[in-house]
Design an enzyme around this catalytic site. Structure first.
Site, PDB file in Angstrom:
ATOM      1  N   TYR A  78      -7.978   0.902  -0.807  1.00  0.00           N
ATOM      2  CA  TYR A  78      -8.502   1.124  -2.155  1.00  0.00           C
ATOM      3  C   TYR A  78     -10.033   1.132  -2.117  1.00  0.00           C
ATOM      4  O   TYR A  78     -10.610   1.664  -1.166  1.00  0.00           O
ATOM      5  CB  TYR A  78      -7.979   0.045  -3.130  1.00  0.00           C
ATOM      6  CG  TYR A  78      -6.477  -0.038  -3.188  1.00  0.00           C
ATOM      7  CD1 TYR A  78      -5.712   1.040  -3.628  1.00  0.00           C
ATOM      8  CD2 TYR A  78      -5.806  -1.194  -2.811  1.00  0.00           C
ATOM      9  CE1 TYR A  78      -4.318   0.953  -3.698  1.00  0.00           C
ATOM     10  CE2 TYR A  78      -4.425  -1.286  -2.884  1.00  0.00           C
ATOM     11  CZ  TYR A  78      -3.684  -0.205  -3.318  1.00  0.00           C
ATOM     12  OH  TYR A  78      -2.332  -0.280  -3.384  1.00  0.00           O
ATOM     13  N   LYS A  90       2.495   5.876   0.928  1.00  0.00           N
ATOM     14  CA  LYS A  90       1.715   7.115   0.760  1.00  0.00           C
ATOM     15  C   LYS A  90       1.275   7.714   2.098  1.00  0.00           C
ATOM     16  O   LYS A  90       1.105   8.929   2.216  1.00  0.00           O
ATOM     17  CB  LYS A  90       0.486   6.845  -0.108  1.00  0.00           C
ATOM     18  CG  LYS A  90       0.841   6.458  -1.537  1.00  0.00           C
ATOM     19  CD  LYS A  90      -0.385   5.988  -2.329  1.00  0.00           C
ATOM     20  CE  LYS A  90       0.032   5.554  -3.733  1.00  0.00           C
ATOM     21  NZ  LYS A  90      -1.095   4.966  -4.493  1.00  0.00           N
ATOM     22  N   SER A 102       1.950   1.373  -2.121  1.00  0.00           N
ATOM     23  CA  SER A 102       1.030   2.416  -1.626  1.00  0.00           C
ATOM     24  C   SER A 102       1.106   2.647  -0.120  1.00  0.00           C
ATOM     25  O   SER A 102       0.620   3.673   0.363  1.00  0.00           O
ATOM     26  CB  SER A 102      -0.403   2.066  -1.998  1.00  0.00           C
ATOM     27  OG  SER A 102      -0.572   2.116  -3.390  1.00  0.00           O
ATOM     28  N   TYR A 129       8.443   9.747  -6.429  1.00  0.00           N
ATOM     29  CA  TYR A 129       7.304   8.844  -6.180  1.00  0.00           C
ATOM     30  C   TYR A 129       7.696   7.370  -6.374  1.00  0.00           C
ATOM     31  O   TYR A 129       7.420   6.523  -5.524  1.00  0.00           O
ATOM     32  CB  TYR A 129       6.157   9.243  -7.116  1.00  0.00           C
ATOM     33  CG  TYR A 129       4.947   8.346  -7.049  1.00  0.00           C
ATOM     34  CD1 TYR A 129       4.026   8.452  -6.005  1.00  0.00           C
ATOM     35  CD2 TYR A 129       4.706   7.390  -8.037  1.00  0.00           C
ATOM     36  CE1 TYR A 129       2.906   7.631  -5.949  1.00  0.00           C
ATOM     37  CE2 TYR A 129       3.596   6.569  -7.987  1.00  0.00           C
ATOM     38  CZ  TYR A 129       2.702   6.692  -6.947  1.00  0.00           C
ATOM     39  OH  TYR A 129       1.594   5.874  -6.897  1.00  0.00           O
ATOM     40  N   VAL A 144       0.362  -2.833  -3.391  1.00  0.00           N
ATOM     41  CA  VAL A 144       0.219  -3.903  -4.379  1.00  0.00           C
ATOM     42  C   VAL A 144       1.308  -4.964  -4.332  1.00  0.00           C
ATOM     43  O   VAL A 144       1.226  -5.958  -5.050  1.00  0.00           O
ATOM     44  CB  VAL A 144       0.106  -3.372  -5.824  1.00  0.00           C
ATOM     45  CG1 VAL A 144      -1.205  -2.644  -6.032  1.00  0.00           C
ATOM     46  CG2 VAL A 144       1.296  -2.519  -6.186  1.00  0.00           C
TER      47      VAL A 144
END
Lengths: 314, 314, 314, 314
Positions: free
Chosen positions: C250, C73, C70, C198, C268
């Protein structure tokens, strides 16, 4: 620190910025769910900026009286932290934004362990009201008033009886939230007593000068502007500012962080408290709200100022 | 119609079926959320089957006194239909199963227009309580009691004071639901007055004979067994039976329709009212509940009987 | 700016802080939903702090290779902003934290108009992948790699084939999200092609030095540390930092803002990218995750450093 | 059993009832989410009633060809029960109505263990498609076609290529559901292969005679009308009828049970299959749908018939 150039620019441009933002009021309308709030003048817009040295710039209807509503939640949180400590508070409310409406019950029902996600949504603020020290609701309310008067620098600050009565009579959704919390054993006190404290601090009446002063205390990390005396421990101010960034503007907090970038808290009477860390406290009022519950013209004005002066903390 | 063969078979086998089902009680436990209910004997199991000719078969602790709880919702719905007509009732409550817990608020918040999905979940039954004719809560309660006494065939039926007091003192979730409905303008009356009516009809004390008689009236489409007199219009009984099939057993109604196939309604005190259309009224009690809120042993016994006698309406 | 005192203190204390934080790894465990990630050493912990003058302090397993997950992102968001502008991006993704799990579909189904709440949850990041310029998935991936290599200062950066294959083979929940977005017409491209982009950027392999450098570029508002050349427009970095505060960790972003107070993004695989505005870029890795999906030891170490050095932006 | 009086009355009145119900079509419109369905004639209305002795009454456009859509779910459930037994089926799908939309993912995400609530919502029906015996999708589809042909009494029954292609190309929401189920390990097969089976059985083309015959087989508890031969075990028919009452008419199943009171299943092409137990099979088609997805005119016609003939099972 405040620079003379910036201050001069603000002095010169604020009136025209304000009038430009006032046009935006047409895209919103005053809150109607508390009957007493619906009477507010829809196109009013006022602002006060206060610097640590006591200087102020104002424009528009900065003397317009309005009730704090959700803005009060920042300061009851601070008082609860001073009364119970971090651990005492965060055993009962969480630290996370929700993405749901301010009066939503979804996460209370869906997410274990059923404590409110944060102290700035209604459910959380009701729990916070229950954590204020005081043997009776009257004593709690008195302690809140005393604290707010000190922060606002006005010993005559008090709640508006008509708004309080109007809220208390119509706040069925808040009663619903409170009984849900009681059922979850998050709220241990008598529901009506807690709500009485809650309705009263939401109904405290202020004008832009008051909230500019309240904001300035936070901008100075809890210090009284004139004296430098610590009114609130810095650590708790840090916590409050974090919440103001992540959840201060209801479900538009993320957008406000991106577009304005200042710790802020809005209320449904149209007020917005915002601060430029170390520099200014800002009080804005504009009763016409957008669909997220924030003052349309007020947000527009804050964005104009923040962009022009490059105030974003990001 | 009752056949002599089936009746004889039931007479002979019911005691052993009941003892077999009683074993199942170990997989559940009495409701604890109303303190007064937690004292119920966990392994009790009783049943009464009543035929139109007045004959009865009973087994186990059929005389055990318990409170109707949600079973009462079927009959307050019927009384509300008699008081307000279909249109008056279905303007305020829907006709659909929810798939959510009986005390859930999710659909009230998420699904427009915020009326309860059906009259057998708590939210719906609270609204139904408000629709019973009567100028005061006392008058409503009195009319409910009179109606229930006629249906149960026992003029001495009344509510259990200790359970009523226990419910009233601890029903924060129901208060939360009621205030939510008040906020949605579905509930127009005073919340505490409506809840008082609701708590009292939930606390009406019965035994298996009473609910067998109540079920028999429904099995006979609203006719009094002895006299054939119409106690409830047939159309309203039809509505009640539809709801009993689609939502009568909380979130296990679909499974009950498949495994037992009879219109039924359960309550958290362990009672189940079930009926074989045109033939029998059945009252069962077994306080140990499964995680859906239904009597474990009671459901097992009804399934045993329905399979053996091929009673499913499907 | 970096002060020599602080730098010296960091040099001296970092090793012991790291060992203290490493103990915390026992309270978490590596992600298991991507099979390839489950092999990571649970008690590894590494950190690199990079200053604008090129100096670095490292401790622990700072050379441990891991995938961005992540963390990527943040940078695909930046590239999408550079490719499509603010308007082009925010027509397709929102700006608000959700309070739901990173792979949740609730708000896509419940909240109109069904666009992802923000670009840092999976749904949002998948949409962002579709906004990267490029005629083919390969061209998009190539442009992402080039951009990431520049930011990380390592022309050899590439994705880990085994992790990419593992993600692609098991990412049914991401496929579910993507088809939901396709149905909502938020995603217009071919689902598998977008997901390929992705999965690849999530699988880019780095170590702590890389993410410290990437963080440093953000800390310097988009400027390349050595040259001062603008790699990313400052306005877009501001947007990215806002999101990192409100949604970067998160469902523990609010808590991280309160306890650490730095813009950060976790992945993660156990990585955390964090920055001290104007001063440092920080890269941390610790594969054992807490139940929110953040590196347990990594968060602990960042909190230790931030408190000791008073780094919170609040 | 069919009585001659009732049959004569039906023969006489059906045409005028149909024309009265046809007016209702103006309050709905054909489904548009599958492009191919949008072309259906909005004011068409047809009905066929079939008695066990083979007699039929028809009115309106009873020969209009349409695709089964969700009506097929009842029969794939039956085939899955015949292939896997009750235990095999109910390990993978539940038995409860949901109260949510037919393509909702809420309960899959919110309610453990993430299996579909029942076999008549899309999620459940997709799982059912995976439970049909057959080594390949083609073999499963062939077995379904053979079964449906036998039940419908027409060996030429097949799926409509254009509708199948249209569904397959646009069913992103179903793909999303299927990948969610795959992620939850409820669906074990390849997603596209399962969906291919699903799209094909939804696209089987019929007219009112076919579904009247299919309904009649259920009305006769699984027996072939002409021969009395068992086509489906009675127990499985009982299960199917229970589901048709509790979940057959999407989120209007409760209302349909109250107003019509017959086991029924609707499809978005405008078809409704309904049955009067032991007496008749009924096929209705009217492409204009209400907001719940049921044929407006079709529901109106069934209610007219059921009330006039007192057909409700309640």
């Amino acid at each position: 620190m405040k620079t003379e150039t910036e201050w001069a620019e603000l002095c010169g441009l604020l009136p025209s910025w304000l009038e430009a933002s006032r046009q935006q009021a047409a895209y919103g309308k005053p809150a109607s769910y508390i009957p007493e709030l619906a009477h507010a003048p829809a196109d009013a817009l006022g602002v006060t900026i206060m610097a640590p040295d006591g200087q102020k710039i104002s424009a528009g209807e900065c003397g317009h009286a309005f009730t704090l509503q959700s803005i009060s939640k920042v300061f009851t949180l601070l008082l609860a932290l001073m009364d119970q400590g971090e651990e005492g508070v965060f055993r009962k409310v969480g630290m996370e934004p929700t993405g749901d409406d301010f009066n939503s019950m979804l996460k209370l029902e869906l997410v274990e362990p059923g404590i409110p996600f944060n102290p700035l949504i209604n459910a959380g603020a009701i729990v916070i009201s229950s954590l204020i020290r005081g043997k009776t609701p009257e004593e709690k309310t008195e302690r809140i008033l005393t604290f707010f008067r000190t922060i606002a620098g006005d010993a005559s600050l008090t709640y508006n009886q008509a708004v309080y009565a109007s809220e208390s009579a119509t706040a069925h959704r808040n009663r619903s939230l409170a009984y849900f919390l009681k059922d979850n054993r998050v709220l241990e006190e008598d529901v009506e007593e807690v709500l009485d404290v809650y309705f009263k601090h939401c109904s405290i009446e202020v004008n832009c000068h008051h909230i500019a002063r309240m904001a300035l205390v936070l901008a100075l990390n809890g210090k009284e502007p004139d004296t430098g005396r610590e009114l609130i421990p810095r650590r708790y101010v840090q916590i409050a500012k974090s919440f103001m960034i992540t959840c201060g503007m209801y479900n538009a907090s993320g957008e406000f962080a991106i577009r304005v970038g200042l710790p802020a808290k809005s209320g449904v009477a149209g007020g917005i408290l915002a601060l430029v860390p170390g520099k200014y406290g800002i009080g804005v009022v504009g009763p016409a709200l957008n669909d997220k519950g924030n003052s349309v013209a007020g947000v527009h004005l804050l964005q104009t100022m923040s962009e022009a002066c490059d105030w974003s903390i990001f």
